[in-house]
Design a protein around this motif. Sequence first.
Motif, mmCIF file in Angstrom:
data_model
loop_
_atom_site.group_PDB
_atom_site.id
_atom_site.type_symbol
_atom_site.label_atom_id
_atom_site.label_comp_id
_atom_site.label_asym_id
_atom_site.label_seq_id
_atom_site.Cartn_x
_atom_site.Cartn_y
_atom_site.Cartn_z
ATOM 1 N N ALA A 183 42.410 46.297 31.699
ATOM 2 C CA ALA A 183 42.495 46.853 30.580
ATOM 3 C C ALA A 183 43.723 47.486 30.563
ATOM 4 O O ALA A 183 44.457 47.692 29.483
ATOM 5 C CB ALA A 183 41.472 47.263 30.274
ATOM 6 N N ALA A 184 43.992 47.973 32.070
ATOM 7 C CA ALA A 184 45.431 48.746 32.403
ATOM 8 C C ALA A 184 46.281 48.057 32.149
ATOM 9 O O ALA A 184 47.456 48.461 31.648
ATOM 10 C CB ALA A 184 45.211 49.644 33.660
ATOM 11 N N ALA A 185 46.444 46.732 32.524
ATOM 12 C CA ALA A 185 47.233 46.066 32.825
ATOM 13 C C ALA A 185 47.997 45.546 31.496
ATOM 14 O O ALA A 185 48.972 45.455 30.499
ATOM 15 C CB ALA A 185 46.641 44.988 34.000
ATOM 16 N N ALA A 186 47.224 45.523 30.120
ATOM 17 C CA ALA A 186 47.357 44.917 28.481
ATOM 18 C C ALA A 186 47.973 46.247 27.578
ATOM 19 O O ALA A 186 48.495 45.623 27.352
ATOM 20 C CB ALA A 186 45.884 44.631 27.992
ATOM 21 N N ARG A 240 48.242 38.483 27.994
ATOM 22 C CA ARG A 240 48.253 37.417 28.380
ATOM 23 C C ARG A 240 47.039 38.276 29.590
ATOM 24 O O ARG A 240 47.187 36.953 31.145
ATOM 25 C CB ARG A 240 49.091 37.187 29.071
ATOM 26 C CG ARG A 240 50.936 37.637 29.712
ATOM 27 C CD ARG A 240 51.905 36.891 30.044
ATOM 28 N NE ARG A 240 52.560 37.656 30.611
ATOM 29 C CZ ARG A 240 52.800 37.714 32.145
ATOM 30 N NH1 ARG A 240 51.997 36.727 32.699
ATOM 31 N NH2 ARG A 240 54.093 38.291 33.179
ATOM 32 N N VAL A 241 46.490 39.093 28.978
ATOM 33 C CA VAL A 241 45.663 39.493 30.610
ATOM 34 C C VAL A 241 44.400 38.629 30.224
ATOM 35 O O VAL A 241 43.787 38.850 28.816
ATOM 36 C CB VAL A 241 45.462 41.109 30.244
ATOM 37 C CG1 VAL A 241 44.754 41.354 31.625
ATOM 38 C CG2 VAL A 241 46.841 41.897 30.562
ATOM 39 N N PRO A 242 44.116 38.259 31.287
ATOM 40 C CA PRO A 242 41.967 37.419 30.946
ATOM 41 C C PRO A 242 41.332 38.723 30.687
ATOM 42 O O PRO A 242 41.140 39.083 30.853
ATOM 43 C CB PRO A 242 42.444 36.902 32.233
ATOM 44 C CG PRO A 242 42.952 37.649 33.391
ATOM 45 C CD PRO A 242 44.149 37.706 32.588
ATOM 46 N N VAL A 243 40.238 38.056 30.541
ATOM 47 C CA VAL A 243 39.159 39.123 30.343
ATOM 48 C C VAL A 243 38.107 39.444 31.641
ATOM 49 O O VAL A 243 37.013 40.224 31.903
ATOM 50 C CB VAL A 243 38.460 38.608 29.219
ATOM 51 C CG1 VAL A 243 39.301 38.567 28.169
ATOM 52 C CG2 VAL A 243 38.138 37.409 29.424
ATOM 53 N N LEU A 260 49.637 45.865 38.765
ATOM 54 C CA LEU A 260 49.546 44.360 38.964
ATOM 55 C C LEU A 260 48.584 43.327 39.541
ATOM 56 O O LEU A 260 47.779 43.766 40.364
ATOM 57 C CB LEU A 260 50.524 44.721 40.666
ATOM 58 C CG LEU A 260 52.169 45.420 40.591
ATOM 59 C CD1 LEU A 260 52.278 45.679 41.875
ATOM 60 C CD2 LEU A 260 53.214 44.879 39.840
ATOM 61 N N LEU A 261 48.857 42.095 38.633
ATOM 62 C CA LEU A 261 47.948 41.196 38.519
ATOM 63 C C LEU A 261 48.621 40.369 39.909
ATOM 64 O O LEU A 261 49.376 39.662 39.371
ATOM 65 C CB LEU A 261 47.477 40.800 37.280
ATOM 66 C CG LEU A 261 47.482 41.855 36.727
ATOM 67 C CD1 LEU A 261 46.758 40.792 35.187
ATOM 68 C CD2 LEU A 261 45.699 42.486 36.559
ATOM 69 N N ARG A 262 48.118 40.528 40.206
ATOM 70 C CA ARG A 262 48.246 38.642 41.430
ATOM 71 C C ARG A 262 49.499 38.791 42.148
ATOM 72 O O ARG A 262 50.333 37.794 41.919
ATOM 73 C CB ARG A 262 48.140 37.383 40.628
ATOM 74 C CG ARG A 262 46.404 37.095 39.978
ATOM 75 C CD ARG A 262 45.894 36.043 39.768
ATOM 76 N NE ARG A 262 45.577 34.756 41.321
ATOM 77 C CZ ARG A 262 45.555 33.643 41.409
ATOM 78 N NH1 ARG A 262 46.077 33.210 40.121
ATOM 79 N NH2 ARG A 262 45.625 33.080 42.462
ATOM 80 N N TYR A 263 50.219 40.067 42.433
ATOM 81 C CA TYR A 263 51.403 40.538 42.507
ATOM 82 C C TYR A 263 51.784 40.175 44.536
ATOM 83 O O TYR A 263 51.185 39.617 45.224
ATOM 84 C CB TYR A 263 51.727 41.727 42.730
ATOM 85 C CG TYR A 263 52.888 42.444 44.195
ATOM 86 C CD1 TYR A 263 54.258 41.582 43.276
ATOM 87 C CD2 TYR A 263 53.259 42.690 44.569
ATOM 88 C CE1 TYR A 263 55.555 41.911 43.443
ATOM 89 C CE2 TYR A 263 54.045 43.265 45.390
ATOM 90 C CZ TYR A 263 55.642 42.710 44.868
ATOM 91 O OH TYR A 263 56.606 43.047 45.685
ATOM 92 N N LEU A 300 41.394 35.851 35.689
ATOM 93 C CA LEU A 300 42.654 36.709 36.625
ATOM 94 C C LEU A 300 42.535 35.552 37.692
ATOM 95 O O LEU A 300 44.125 35.028 37.957
ATOM 96 C CB LEU A 300 41.929 37.388 37.338
ATOM 97 C CG LEU A 300 42.624 38.088 38.438
ATOM 98 C CD1 LEU A 300 44.100 38.767 37.707
ATOM 99 C CD2 LEU A 300 42.028 39.159 39.245
ATOM 100 N N MET A 301 42.384 34.144 38.418
ATOM 101 C CA MET A 301 42.537 33.981 39.272
ATOM 102 C C MET A 301 43.118 32.408 38.089
ATOM 103 O O MET A 301 43.973 31.372 39.370
ATOM 104 C CB MET A 301 40.812 33.187 40.015
ATOM 105 C CG MET A 301 40.153 33.939 40.467
ATOM 106 S SD MET A 301 41.214 35.053 42.081
ATOM 107 C CE MET A 301 41.396 36.534 41.286
ATOM 108 N N GLU A 302 43.082 32.116 37.288
ATOM 109 C CA GLU A 302 43.911 31.225 36.398
ATOM 110 C C GLU A 302 45.497 31.686 36.505
ATOM 111 O O GLU A 302 46.028 30.952 36.058
ATOM 112 C CB GLU A 302 42.820 30.592 35.346
ATOM 113 C CG GLU A 302 41.973 29.810 35.600
ATOM 114 C CD GLU A 302 41.686 29.155 36.709
ATOM 115 O OE1 GLU A 302 43.134 27.829 35.970
ATOM 116 O OE2 GLU A 302 41.502 28.855 37.679
ATOM 117 N N MET A 303 45.464 32.583 36.207
ATOM 118 C CA MET A 303 46.868 33.516 36.283
ATOM 119 C C MET A 303 48.055 33.206 36.974
ATOM 120 O O MET A 303 48.066 33.090 38.054
ATOM 121 C CB MET A 303 46.682 35.231 35.582
ATOM 122 C CG MET A 303 46.156 35.628 34.571
ATOM 123 S SD MET A 303 46.617 37.724 34.935
ATOM 124 C CE MET A 303 48.409 37.098 34.300
#
Length: 422
Positions: free
Chosen positions: A29-32, A40-43, A285-288, A48-51
Motif C-alpha cells: 500500500a505504501a509503494a502504491a 502497478r503494485v500487486p495485491v 522499494l519492491l524487489r530492489y 509481488l514475485m511476478e513483478m
Amino acid sequence: MSDRPEIGDWAGPGGLAAVQDARLPETLAAAARSPFYRGRVPVDRAGLMEMPLTTKADLRDAYPFGLLAVDRRRLATYHESSGTTGTPSSSYYTEEDWLDLSERYARKWVGIRDSDTFLVRTPYALMITGHLAQAAARMRGATVVPADNRSTAMPYPRVVRLLRDLRVTLTWSMPTDTLLWAAAARTAGLDPGRDFPALRALFVGGEPLGAAKRARIAQLWNAPVVEEYGATECGSLAGECSAGRLHLWADRAIFEVRDPATGRITPAGRGQLVVTPLYREAMPLLRYNTEDEAEVSTDPCRCGWDLPTVRVLGRSAAVHRVAGAAVTQAGVEELVFQLPGVLFWRARALPDRLLVELEGDRGAADALISAIRARYDVPAEVSALPPGGLVPHTLLTDAPDVVKPRSLFGPAEDWTRALSYY
C-alpha cells in the motif's frame, strides 16, 4: 513498545514467512503511493514475485522524488549513495523509518550499551552510514564520538589519540581503516593490542571481509571484529551473530537471490541479492536488486537465530578478467592476508596478468605469486615495497592545519590562505 518484530518473535521458516506476510499488505500500500510504483503494485505475495525487479538505474531515473510515498513535510533526512559503480542514487527516510533503521543496526551480538563510548569513523555526509551508527548508538544510550573519515579535521593521529584518551569501547568503520589506525598507533610508539584496553569490539562494513583479513584485524587490536552489511538505499540488511555468521534481517525485509547469467530467482543460493524492505514509509522499494554478489543459506545456525545467513562477496561489476580467469578483490585479499605481517597492498588486473604491490619483504611477494597461480592459474608479478611504499609515513603522522575561512591577515601571515578551509 515497538510493533516491529524482534529476534525470537517467531519459530522456524514458517513463522518467519508469517511475519513477512503480516506486514506485506502495508508495504504494498505504501509503494502504491509513490509515482514510480503507482498503478502497478500487486495485491499479494504471489503477485509481488511476478513483478520486474527495481534496478539502480530506476532509482537514478527517479531522482530526486520519483519514489517518494509520503508528503515531503514528513521527511526526516535525505541521502545519496556513494556512487561506487555509477551515478549516486537518492534515498529518504521519515522519523518512523529511522526507528526501524536504528533497531536493525543495533542488533549486534556484543550489544551497544549506555556505558559504551562509540567512535563512528564513517562519512557523515550524504551517505547514511555515519548517521545510522550514531542514531543506533544514541538509541541505546551510548556516547558517540563523531570521527568522520571524510574530514581533514580527523587525521589518523587524532583518531589514535581519541581511541586511547576517551577509552573508546566500540568503533564503526571500514575494515581497511582499522589497519590504518593500527599503523598510526605503531608509528606513535603504541601497541594496538595492548595500549587500548577499553576496546571491546570493532564494528566494520562497507567492503567484503574475508576470514584472513578479519583474523588479522582481531589479532592486531585484541578485540572481536563484528561485521555489518547494508546499503544507503535500505539501511542495515544483515548483522553478525555470536557464531560469526551474517544473518539477513528477514523479519524486516524479503530477500531473494538472482542468477545474473540466467535471470532465475531463488530464495537461497549464490547470485545478486534482491531485497524488499517491509518497513519503509518514505521510499518503499519492491524487489530492489542491490547488485551485490552474495551467497544465501537457509541452513540452521548454532546461534539459534531463525534467520537466513549470507556471505557478501562484493559487487557483481567488480569482477575482472585476467588471462581468462575471474578475479575479485575479495579473492586476492584472502591470499594477501594469509601472509604474515602484511597490511597494505594494491593490484591492477591486466588482460594477461595480475600486477600486485605490497608492503612486505621479497619472501611475502614470492609466496603471493605462488598463491595467485594456485588459485587462479594466471601469471602474477608482485613487487615488495618497504614500509611507507603504499601508505606514506606522513599520512600516519601529519595533522593538517584546519582553519576557518578568513580575509584579514597581519603583515607576517600567509594570506594565500584567504577563504581556505584547509
